[in-house]
Design an enzyme around this catalytic site. Sequence first.
Site, PDB file in Angstrom:
ATOM      1  N   THR A 186       1.218  -1.457  -0.131  1.00 41.96           N
ATOM      2  CA  THR A 186      -0.357   0.064  -0.045  1.00 41.96           C
ATOM      3  C   THR A 186       0.659   1.089  -0.175  1.00 41.96           C
ATOM      4  OG1 THR A 186      -0.241   0.143   2.292  1.00 41.96           O
ATOM      5  CG2 THR A 186      -1.659  -0.785   1.389  1.00 41.96           C
ATOM      6  N   GLU A 331      -5.571  -3.739  -0.911  1.00 40.48           N
ATOM      7  CA  GLU A 331      -6.071  -4.853   0.393  1.00 40.48           C
ATOM      8  C   GLU A 331      -7.036  -5.676  -0.275  1.00 40.48           C
ATOM      9  OE1 GLU A 331      -6.024  -1.696   1.228  1.00 40.48           O
ATOM     10  OE2 GLU A 331      -4.022  -1.411   2.842  1.00 40.48           O
ATOM     11  N   LYS A 439     -14.354  18.053  10.098  1.00 43.05           N
ATOM     12  CA  LYS A 439     -15.170  18.703  11.122  1.00 43.05           C
ATOM     13  C   LYS A 439     -15.380  19.710  11.384  1.00 43.05           C
ATOM     14  CE  LYS A 439     -13.543  13.812  12.679  1.00 43.05           C
ATOM     15  NZ  LYS A 439     -11.778  13.896  11.839  1.00 43.05           N
ATOM     16  N   TRP A 444     -19.686  16.343   9.803  1.00 45.37           N
ATOM     17  CA  TRP A 444     -18.924  15.762   9.107  1.00 45.37           C
ATOM     18  C   TRP A 444     -19.280  16.524   7.115  1.00 45.37           C
ATOM     19  CZ3 TRP A 444     -17.785  10.294   9.134  1.00 45.37           C
ATOM     20  CH2 TRP A 444     -17.127   9.836  10.302  1.00 45.37           C
TER      21      TRP A 444
HETATM   22  P1  ADP Z   1      -3.387   3.751  -1.014  1.00 46.21           P
HETATM   23  O1  ADP Z   1      -4.093   3.398   0.062  1.00 46.21           O
HETATM   24  O2  ADP Z   1      -2.459   3.188  -0.285  1.00 46.21           O
HETATM   25  O3  ADP Z   1      -3.783   4.990  -1.578  1.00 46.21           O
HETATM   26  P2  ADP Z   1      -4.985   2.028  -2.711  1.00 46.21           P
HETATM   27  O4  ADP Z   1      -4.158   2.033  -3.974  1.00 46.21           O
HETATM   28  O5  ADP Z   1      -5.134   0.457  -2.525  1.00 46.21           O
HETATM   29  O6  ADP Z   1      -3.696   2.887  -1.641  1.00 46.21           O
HETATM   30  O7  ADP Z   1      -5.599   2.874  -2.704  1.00 46.21           O
HETATM   31  C1  ADP Z   1      -7.358   2.343  -2.315  1.00 46.21           C
HETATM   32  C2  ADP Z   1      -8.268   3.971  -1.624  1.00 46.21           C
HETATM   33  O8  ADP Z   1      -8.594   4.872  -3.019  1.00 46.21           O
HETATM   34  C3  ADP Z   1      -9.357   3.680  -1.410  1.00 46.21           C
HETATM   35  O9  ADP Z   1      -9.813   3.429   0.435  1.00 46.21           O
HETATM   36  C4  ADP Z   1     -10.345   4.649  -1.555  1.00 46.21           C
HETATM   37  O10 ADP Z   1     -10.249   6.234  -0.474  1.00 46.21           O
HETATM   38  C5  ADP Z   1      -9.161   5.699  -2.573  1.00 46.21           C
HETATM   39  N1  ADP Z   1     -10.418   4.907  -4.056  1.00 46.21           N
HETATM   40  C6  ADP Z   1     -10.456   4.194  -4.330  1.00 46.21           C
HETATM   41  N2  ADP Z   1     -11.078   3.823  -5.754  1.00 46.21           N
HETATM   42  C7  ADP Z   1     -11.706   4.829  -5.175  1.00 46.21           C
HETATM   43  C8  ADP Z   1     -13.225   5.413  -6.139  1.00 46.21           C
HETATM   44  N3  ADP Z   1     -13.631   5.214  -7.281  1.00 46.21           N
HETATM   45  N4  ADP Z   1     -13.500   6.730  -5.823  1.00 46.21           N
HETATM   46  C9  ADP Z   1     -13.024   7.678  -4.331  1.00 46.21           C
HETATM   47  N5  ADP Z   1     -11.954   6.787  -3.965  1.00 46.21           N
HETATM   48  C10 ADP Z   1     -11.827   6.148  -4.379  1.00 46.21           C
END
Ligand code: ADP
Length: 542
Positions: A186, A331, A439, A444
């Site tokens: 990640t 994940e 916040k 929120w």
């Molecule tokens: P990192 O958490 O390391 O940035 P990831 O590529 O696994 O790597 O990112 C996952 C996160 O990206 C999700 O938990 C979410 O917050 C965001 N995310 C992924 N797809 C979308 C989407 N279509 N809209 C909004 N947020 C998204």
Amino acid sequence: MLGLMMQQPLLISSLLVHAERHHGEQEIVSRRVEGDLHRQTFRELASRSRRMAQALKTLGVADSERVGTLAWNGHRHMELYYAVSGMGAVLHTLNPRLHPEQLAWIANHAEDKVLCFDMTFHPLVEAVAAHLPQVRHFIAMTDRAHMPATSKIANLLCYEELMEGAADGFEWPQFDENHASSLCYTSGTTGNPKGALYSHRSTVLHTYAAALPDSLNLSARDVVLPVVPMFHVNAWGLPYAACMVGAKLVFPGPHLDGKSLHDLFEGEKVTLSAGVPTVWQGLLGYVHANQLRFSTMNRTVIGGSACPPAMMKAFQDGYGVHVLHAWGMTELSPLGTACVFKAGQDELPAAQRDAIQAKQGRAIFGIDMKIVGDDGQELPWDGKASGELMVRGPWVITEYLKGEGGSPLRDGWFPTGDVAMIDPQGFMQITDRSKDVIKSGGEWIGSIDLENIAMAHPAVAMAACIAAHHPKWDERPLLVVMKKPGAEVTREELIAFYEGKIAKWWTPDDVVFVDAIPLGATGKMQKNKLRDQFKDYRLPTA
Ligand code: ADP
């Protein structure tokens, strides 16, 4: 009583065997670092993957050992996807956009024993090689003619020479489908990066799910160009799915600018692409400026961060390219939800259809999801209540590599760190990441909504909304804006632009203009950096 059916482990090599036998003539086209447009068939992919597996075995790569890659999307990377996992070793895709120190930290943490890299990254590997004591072999993914004349890396091996020296007799071993197959870290916006270790079973099940009509809807008639890098959660599974369904693959290599992508879309008759919103901005700008069209591309998957509705409109209304909004995370291998209409929703008025498409979509079978409040209790699916999104399923991690960070699960569910609502039809909408939520007076405010509105303004290239300290409300939204080249807009105009589009108290208190918004290694806005930059920012108080 047990069923009387064959036991065949779900192995990644079986995807390749299928592609070779049933789609042997299908093509993989790659724009290479060398500059040429390279073509091979699935039959050649299968043969070269077997030979590479043989070569790695000869080098001494043992079962479960990690083989790292630092590479663009291309056929050699694809060969390694199958060779490494197929032989029972673990493919570890490293993100070359990370800081060299972080890269070395990750490769050491993963205990990579071999590192394969595209020549673009030769200087980077030269710089970090001395800090990678566990790597036994460095392999330059090129041919003899393109090997560097000199290198600081001792005993640098040549990929094509290894390939030539290896026989094609390698047979894919059969083993337990729960065997580890590949590893992605990640991006670690908080703390050290953590490794998600996929298995053959989780990968093959994820591949079936990705291909379903109400997820990416892939078939042998598709031509797929993944812009999303193969070092970013396995290019969202497309290298596996293409073999499963027999779709043609087109790899853009290092050339991700609007012109290069558009040339490939047209030249190779691409039907489907996939990437994060930031990459599509360059493409849309280029296509618009040059008054071009997309003659074959009919849909594109956008995920990784929220797709701004203005971008969706530009693709769909301007160019007839349907946007498939999807959500996932490292994940989750990564797919969790895809936004595809249910029966009847196609016929809804445009505004209602747009509102649905702005959502991240419905759970793909295999993934179950729920939202919970601060007390951990499940919240209703009424499209209004928002809480932390939790997921579970056979391609969701149970823990990180080496147990890093302790057990992430709560009552068997994986907490995503995203804040979401779910509507009565099961469409999930992310309102924020929990660490990005603003916040204000205990309530929120979701930053994604505020950013989407700003991005719809014609002068705005990119917008991030972050919490700024406020003496009365604790936090209030501050809008950080990067303007389009040559475009002008004032703070007052942008604030007025929110009128009627959102509850009044959600309107950003202030706007700051910046030359650039920092992007992370996967092309997402780094709001933590902006929060640092503006931590002493004083909002105007009425
Ligand atoms: P990192 O958490 O390391 O940035 P990831 O590529 O696994 O790597 O990112 C996952 C996160 O990206 C999700 O938990 C979410 O917050 C965001 N995310 C992924 N797809 C979308 C989407 N279509 N809209 C909004 N947020 C998204």
